[in-house]
Design a protein around this motif. Structure first.
Motif, mmCIF file in Angstrom:
data_model
loop_
_atom_site.group_PDB
_atom_site.id
_atom_site.type_symbol
_atom_site.label_atom_id
_atom_site.label_comp_id
_atom_site.label_asym_id
_atom_site.label_seq_id
_atom_site.Cartn_x
_atom_site.Cartn_y
_atom_site.Cartn_z
ATOM 1 N N ALA A 1 0.855 -1.242 0.009
ATOM 2 C CA ALA A 1 -0.045 0.005 0.036
ATOM 3 C C ALA A 1 0.885 1.198 0.039
ATOM 4 C CB ALA A 1 -0.924 -0.123 1.184
ATOM 5 N N PHE A 2 1.918 1.156 0.601
ATOM 6 C CA PHE A 2 2.835 2.456 1.035
ATOM 7 C C PHE A 2 3.520 2.697 -0.714
ATOM 8 C CE2 PHE A 2 7.058 4.300 1.683
ATOM 9 C CZ PHE A 2 6.802 5.282 2.388
ATOM 10 N N SER A 3 4.053 1.536 -1.212
ATOM 11 C CA SER A 3 4.801 1.817 -2.657
ATOM 12 C C SER A 3 3.419 2.211 -3.629
ATOM 13 C CB SER A 3 5.190 0.676 -3.044
ATOM 14 O OG SER A 3 5.842 -0.129 -2.168
ATOM 15 N N LEU A 4 2.429 1.623 -3.554
ATOM 16 C CA LEU A 4 1.283 2.077 -4.461
ATOM 17 C C LEU A 4 0.706 3.555 -4.203
ATOM 18 C CD1 LEU A 4 -0.622 1.272 -6.470
ATOM 19 C CD2 LEU A 4 -2.172 0.060 -4.838
ATOM 20 N N LEU B 1 -6.001 2.847 -9.539
ATOM 21 C CA LEU B 1 -5.063 2.434 -8.664
ATOM 22 C C LEU B 1 -5.456 3.279 -7.274
ATOM 23 C CD1 LEU B 1 -1.658 2.742 -10.333
ATOM 24 C CD2 LEU B 1 -2.719 0.957 -10.007
ATOM 25 N N TYR B 2 -6.075 4.250 -7.180
ATOM 26 C CA TYR B 2 -6.588 4.909 -6.066
ATOM 27 C C TYR B 2 -7.474 3.932 -5.423
ATOM 28 C CZ TYR B 2 -4.377 9.617 -5.813
ATOM 29 O OH TYR B 2 -3.436 10.447 -5.760
ATOM 30 N N SER B 3 -8.658 3.266 -6.396
ATOM 31 C CA SER B 3 -9.362 2.627 -5.686
ATOM 32 C C SER B 3 -8.745 1.390 -4.965
ATOM 33 C CB SER B 3 -10.491 2.087 -6.675
ATOM 34 O OG SER B 3 -11.319 3.143 -7.007
ATOM 35 N N TYR B 4 -7.893 0.703 -5.825
ATOM 36 C CA TYR B 4 -6.899 -0.526 -5.493
ATOM 37 C C TYR B 4 -6.273 -0.034 -4.102
ATOM 38 C CZ TYR B 4 -7.771 -2.211 -10.135
ATOM 39 O OH TYR B 4 -8.093 -2.489 -11.210
ATOM 40 N N HIS B 5 -5.645 0.948 -3.974
ATOM 41 C CA HIS B 5 -5.084 1.478 -2.704
ATOM 42 C C HIS B 5 -5.923 1.588 -1.657
ATOM 43 C CE1 HIS B 5 -2.048 3.714 -0.385
ATOM 44 N NE2 HIS B 5 -3.096 4.621 0.143
ATOM 45 N N LYS B 6 -7.336 2.026 -1.753
ATOM 46 C CA LYS B 6 -8.006 2.134 -0.696
ATOM 47 C C LYS B 6 -8.595 1.094 -0.320
ATOM 48 C CE LYS B 6 -11.075 5.805 -1.491
ATOM 49 N NZ LYS B 6 -11.696 6.915 -2.063
ATOM 50 N N TRP B 7 -8.763 0.222 -1.108
ATOM 51 C CA TRP B 7 -9.439 -1.551 -0.768
ATOM 52 C C TRP B 7 -8.397 -2.191 -0.217
ATOM 53 C CZ3 TRP B 7 -10.935 -2.747 -6.411
ATOM 54 C CH2 TRP B 7 -12.068 -2.044 -6.817
ATOM 55 N N ALA B 8 -7.261 -1.990 -0.344
ATOM 56 C CA ALA B 8 -6.084 -2.713 0.204
ATOM 57 C C ALA B 8 -5.922 -1.856 1.574
ATOM 58 C CB ALA B 8 -4.618 -2.493 -0.650
ATOM 59 N N GLY B 9 -5.764 -0.749 1.644
ATOM 60 C CA GLY B 9 -5.822 0.043 2.903
ATOM 61 C C GLY B 9 -6.675 -0.735 4.252
ATOM 62 N N VAL B 10 -8.107 -0.659 3.470
ATOM 63 C CA VAL B 10 -9.086 -0.909 4.309
ATOM 64 C C VAL B 10 -8.928 -2.620 4.803
ATOM 65 C CG1 VAL B 10 -11.466 -1.527 4.527
ATOM 66 C CG2 VAL B 10 -10.758 0.674 3.443
ATOM 67 N N THR B 11 -8.550 -3.300 3.657
ATOM 68 C CA THR B 11 -8.184 -4.687 4.161
ATOM 69 C C THR B 11 -7.180 -4.814 5.220
ATOM 70 O OG1 THR B 11 -8.550 -5.099 1.746
ATOM 71 C CG2 THR B 11 -7.617 -7.147 2.878
ATOM 72 N N ILE B 12 -6.119 -3.985 5.011
ATOM 73 C CA ILE B 12 -4.897 -3.915 6.034
ATOM 74 C C ILE B 12 -5.528 -3.714 7.294
ATOM 75 C CG2 ILE B 12 -2.864 -2.953 6.574
ATOM 76 C CD1 ILE B 12 -2.216 -2.800 3.455
ATOM 77 N N PHE B 13 -6.403 -2.687 7.364
ATOM 78 C CA PHE B 13 -6.797 -2.127 8.678
ATOM 79 C C PHE B 13 -7.602 -3.231 9.317
ATOM 80 C CE2 PHE B 13 -10.426 0.427 10.746
ATOM 81 C CZ PHE B 13 -9.472 0.969 11.716
ATOM 82 N N LEU B 14 -8.380 -4.073 8.548
ATOM 83 C CA LEU B 14 -9.261 -5.249 9.209
ATOM 84 C C LEU B 14 -8.135 -6.191 9.947
ATOM 85 C CD1 LEU B 14 -11.863 -5.975 6.410
ATOM 86 C CD2 LEU B 14 -12.156 -4.619 8.830
ATOM 87 N N PHE B 15 -7.237 -6.594 9.069
ATOM 88 C CA PHE B 15 -5.758 -7.493 9.780
ATOM 89 C C PHE B 15 -5.547 -6.826 10.783
ATOM 90 C CE2 PHE B 15 -6.472 -9.610 5.754
ATOM 91 C CZ PHE B 15 -6.292 -10.918 6.110
ATOM 92 N N VAL B 16 -5.210 -5.410 10.964
ATOM 93 C CA VAL B 16 -4.614 -4.661 12.016
ATOM 94 C C VAL B 16 -5.494 -4.872 13.419
ATOM 95 C CG1 VAL B 16 -3.928 -2.721 12.998
ATOM 96 C CG2 VAL B 16 -3.130 -3.284 10.769
ATOM 97 N N LEU B 17 -6.733 -4.817 13.070
ATOM 98 C CA LEU B 17 -7.712 -4.882 13.959
ATOM 99 C C LEU B 17 -8.008 -6.272 14.548
ATOM 100 C CD1 LEU B 17 -10.992 -2.823 12.964
ATOM 101 C CD2 LEU B 17 -9.049 -2.190 14.519
ATOM 102 N N ILE B 18 -7.781 -7.365 13.752
ATOM 103 C CA ILE B 18 -7.854 -8.728 14.082
ATOM 104 C C ILE B 18 -6.310 -9.032 15.024
ATOM 105 C CG2 ILE B 18 -7.253 -11.281 13.406
ATOM 106 C CD1 ILE B 18 -8.842 -10.434 10.878
ATOM 107 N N ARG B 19 -5.334 -8.220 14.557
ATOM 108 C CA ARG B 19 -4.117 -8.444 14.988
ATOM 109 C C ARG B 19 -4.090 -7.974 16.580
ATOM 110 N NH1 ARG B 19 1.793 -6.256 12.568
ATOM 111 N NH2 ARG B 19 3.034 -6.845 14.382
#
Ligand code: HEM
Ligand code: HEM
Lengths: 186, 188
Positions: free
Chosen positions: B28-31, B47-65
């Motif tokens: 997400a950072f490089s993108l 790419l903006y959409s993909y970045h946002k989708w990826a960012g939200v997905t990461i956020f969910l994993f962070v919450l689980i973490r």
């Protein structure tokens, strides 16, 4: 006093339009001409800040209603500075070559209650298409408010060419939302 | 180093989540850096959409973490580590967790303020928490960027510390987060 002036002004500006109940000039601060495009499936709203509307409309005699709208294309706000630079260019509205878009009504019919439908010709760039827009009329104090929404296909008007011609990033359907408020002339 | 081996291990889940989130963040950072420089085009919008989708997905994993971390305390650091290093290590980890939460949230808020709603994978609309406001959108973009650059600097220190533990201290701090190194350790 201001009301008196408004009526005078309205009478002056619309003296030339014959027909049903005449309306004062559009109140720019209360009126709005917006559009919603879908980018990557996400609705994004934009608007035209400058447009001129001339209309006459009497809900008792809707068939006699008339509307003529002229839109200053350079006044577009497509939602972000970057988009604004892009949409005035050749692939989109080509504002240099086509500075105005227009709508001229051909007929108005009643749909029951305070609902009506106006049909007419919409010209954007060098393309003219027949469109129909349902709208409502509401009395607000001394003002009449006309509000409606309809959908056009951007490809019908050659809006978004070249790399943008594909509909997978910017959808073909674009929703147009209008709200015009005018002083009702008694 | 005699007491380079600490008692205890990260759970396999903790290790997996650490690397999933780390890989996601690198992506997400490089993108983010790349897409930002592009002139407006359909590719940029994608790419903006993909970045946002990826960012939200990461956020969910962070919450689980975070939920996992709250219920599974990390193993203690090697006993040989000086107190100041423990303090710094803990502070750094907490800051990283903070940024892992703050970065996606500022991204989401920025999108709302800019008037471009986030619709996860084009399917799940996230509510716009802010009304459209250009100045606020620009400010949040700057905040998002600054937090990202801060995180980049911290991650570099984080990696440097991990390498230092492995190469100089020769303890198992890196190995317990990278299990394939762990095996080497055991067979040594
Ligand atoms: C861990 C997750 C994320 C990381 C590591 C990340 C990283 C980045 C980076 C490095 C940039 C470039 C900044 C610049 O050069 O100005 C960026 C920009 C951006 N990010 Fe993120 N981001 C994350 C999550 C999100 C989320 C969840 C959203 C929205 C829902 C988002 C929306 C944006 C937007 C819209 C930009 C462009 C800003 C602009 O054009 O000014 N990001 N991101
Ligand atoms: C975006 C990238 C990264 C982030 C946000 C991140 C974040 C974190 C956090 C918060 C912890 C603490 C875990 C806990 O005890 O609760 C941790 C542990 C660890 N990380 Fe990372 N990390 C990243 C990348 C890396 C990389 C590339 C390496 C490899 C060199 C690495 C090596 C480690 C190690 C060895 C530990 C275990 C530390 C210990 O045992 O106390 N991390 N990481």
């Amino acid at each position: 006093m201001t009301r008196f002036a408004a009526i005078l002004l309205a009478g002056f500006m619309f003296a030339g339009i014959a027909g049903a109940a005449e309306l004062g000039p559009i109140q720019a601060d209360k009126s709005r001409l917006a559009f919603v495009s879908k980018q990557m499936g996400v609705p994004v709203e934009g608007e035209f800040r400058k447009f001129a509307v001339q209309m006459s409309f009497d809900p008792a005699k809707p068939e006699a209603g008339k509307a003529q709208i002229e839109i200053d294309m350079a006044s577009i706000d497509a939602g972000s500075a970057e988009a604004n630079e892009e949409v005035v260019g050749k692939n989109w509205f080509n504002v240099k070559q086509f500075p105005k878009a227009s709508f001229v009504s051909s007929s108005v019919k009643a749909l029951g209650g305070n609902k009506f439908e106006v049909a007419g010709k919409l010209t954007i760039r060098d393309k003219t298409r027949d469109v129909a827009a349902p709208f409502t009329m509401a009395q607000q104090g001394a003002n009449a408010q006309f509000e409606g929404t309809f959908t056009i296909k951007r490809a019908d008007f050659g809006i978004g060419q070249g790399a943008w011609a594909d509909f997978d990033t910017v959808a073909n359907e674009v929703q147009i939302k209008f709200k015009f408020v005018a002083a009702a002339k008694k | 180093m005699t007491n380079g081996l600490s008692q205890g291990r990260y759970t396999a889940t903790a290790v997996t989540l650490h690397w999933l989130v780390a890989l996601g963040i690198f992506g997400a950072f490089s993108l983010g850096l790349y897409m930002h420089e592009l002139p407006l085009s359909p590719t940029k919008l994608k790419l903006y959409s993909y970045h946002k989708w990826a960012g939200v997905t990461i956020f969910l994993f962070v919450l689980i973490r975070l939920a996992w971390r709250a219920t599974h305390p990390p193993p203690p650091l090697p006993a040989a580590m000086p107190a100041w290093q423990r303090t710094v290590a803990h502070a750094l980890h907490h800051l990283l967790y903070l940024l892992m939460v703050a970065i996606p949230i500022t991204g989401w808020l920025m999108s709302s303020a800019k008037g471009f709603q986030t619709v996860w994978f084009g399917l799940v609309p996230l509510p716009d928490l802010l009304d459209k406001n250009k100045e606020l959108g620009d400010t949040l973009a700057l905040v998002h960027k600054t937090l990202n650059l801060t995180m980049a600097a911290l991650v570099i220190s984080h990696v440097a510390a991990a390498v230092k533990h492995h190469v100089f201290d020769r303890d198992d701090v890196l190995a317990r987060m990278l299990p394939f190194l762990d095996n080497n350790k055991v067979t040594r």
